[in-house]
Structure formats: structure tokens, C-alpha cells
Design an enzyme around this catalytic site. Sequence first.
Site, PDB file in Angstrom:
ATOM      1  N   ARG A  16     -85.717  27.659  27.614  1.00 46.55           N
ATOM      2  CA  ARG A  16     -86.396  26.816  28.787  1.00 46.55           C
ATOM      3  C   ARG A  16     -85.310  26.089  29.533  1.00 46.55           C
ATOM      4  O   ARG A  16     -85.262  26.276  30.849  1.00 46.55           O
ATOM      5  CB  ARG A  16     -87.415  25.860  28.405  1.00 46.55           C
ATOM      6  CG  ARG A  16     -88.807  26.727  28.058  1.00 46.55           C
ATOM      7  CD  ARG A  16     -89.675  25.733  27.437  1.00 46.55           C
ATOM      8  NE  ARG A  16     -90.836  26.364  26.912  1.00 46.55           N
ATOM      9  CZ  ARG A  16     -91.822  25.862  26.122  1.00 46.55           C
ATOM     10  NH1 ARG A  16     -91.705  24.438  25.830  1.00 46.55           N
ATOM     11  NH2 ARG A  16     -92.835  26.696  25.459  1.00 46.55           N
ATOM     12  N   TYR A  78     -75.171  20.951  10.193  1.00 47.09           N
ATOM     13  CA  TYR A  78     -74.724  22.156  10.759  1.00 47.09           C
ATOM     14  C   TYR A  78     -75.211  22.662  11.863  1.00 47.09           C
ATOM     15  O   TYR A  78     -74.582  22.793  12.882  1.00 47.09           O
ATOM     16  CB  TYR A  78     -75.064  23.322   9.443  1.00 47.09           C
ATOM     17  CG  TYR A  78     -74.571  24.629   9.968  1.00 47.09           C
ATOM     18  CD1 TYR A  78     -73.290  25.083   9.893  1.00 47.09           C
ATOM     19  CD2 TYR A  78     -75.526  25.390  10.498  1.00 47.09           C
ATOM     20  CE1 TYR A  78     -72.977  26.339  10.374  1.00 47.09           C
ATOM     21  CE2 TYR A  78     -75.336  26.758  10.985  1.00 47.09           C
ATOM     22  CZ  TYR A  78     -73.793  27.097  10.797  1.00 47.09           C
ATOM     23  OH  TYR A  78     -73.786  28.454  11.429  1.00 47.09           O
ATOM     24  N   ARG A  89     -69.727  22.829  13.243  1.00 43.94           N
ATOM     25  CA  ARG A  89     -70.273  23.120  12.376  1.00 43.94           C
ATOM     26  C   ARG A  89     -69.735  23.360  11.078  1.00 43.94           C
ATOM     27  O   ARG A  89     -70.162  23.489   9.925  1.00 43.94           O
ATOM     28  CB  ARG A  89     -70.987  24.589  12.684  1.00 43.94           C
ATOM     29  CG  ARG A  89     -69.890  25.925  12.522  1.00 43.94           C
ATOM     30  CD  ARG A  89     -70.106  26.876  13.101  1.00 43.94           C
ATOM     31  NE  ARG A  89     -69.370  28.349  12.873  1.00 43.94           N
ATOM     32  CZ  ARG A  89     -68.133  28.420  13.177  1.00 43.94           C
ATOM     33  NH1 ARG A  89     -67.682  27.465  14.038  1.00 43.94           N
ATOM     34  NH2 ARG A  89     -67.616  29.266  12.862  1.00 43.94           N
TER      35      ARG A  89
END
Length: 118
Positions: A16, A78, A89
Site C-alpha cells: 500500500r 531478521y 539481516r
Amino acid sequence: VLFSAYFAMQVIYARRKYKISPPETKGHPEFERTFRAQANCSEYFPIFISLLWVAGIFFHQGVTAACGLLYLYTRLKYFQGYAVTAQGRLGPLYASAWLLWLLVGLALAGLLAHFLQP
């Protein structure tokens, strides 16, 4: 299940925010990282659940539950780190991989003890 739902909702919010309609998976880099983080977590979830189940039954429920909670925490970190930068990450990725290997070891130890007892 709550983690999977949370990760999926983050992808929806990113879609969105950056106006990326399904089935598109390309667009703004932040969306792509969020999408990949969610996909990566989903890919490992069946492995995690299977190992958690076997280690919990055949090894020890308490130790397995602690490993499971730590694993879920590292996957959350992560996901959050990957959504910001690809390098974000790495630390949680290594920690979650280590915990999966620990669960493999616990499951194997439990299975061997169960099936090799006289």
C-alpha cells in the site's frame, strides 16, 4: 502463526505504501526487502515446526521450548533488520541458523536415545 501473520501484514502495508499491486514483486527497494524477508521466514517455518515437534517429543520439552522462543525472536529481528537494509539481516540470520542446527542436534539425540535404548 502470529509471526507469519505479522510478516504478511507488513508486506501488505508495504504494498500500500509503495503502490505495488499483487502479483508484482518488484518496485521500491524497501518493499522488495520486506517481501523477501517474509518469503524467507515462510520457507523456513515448516522446517522449524518439524524440528521443534520432534525435539520436544524425544528430547526435552523445556529445552526445546526455550530454543523455539529464541528462534522466533531471531526471526523477528531478521525480518526487522532485512526490511531496513540487506546487511541488517545477517546477524539474526546466523543466530537463527545456529538455533535450527541446535534443534537438529536435540532431535537426533532424542531419537537415538529413544530407539537405541535396550
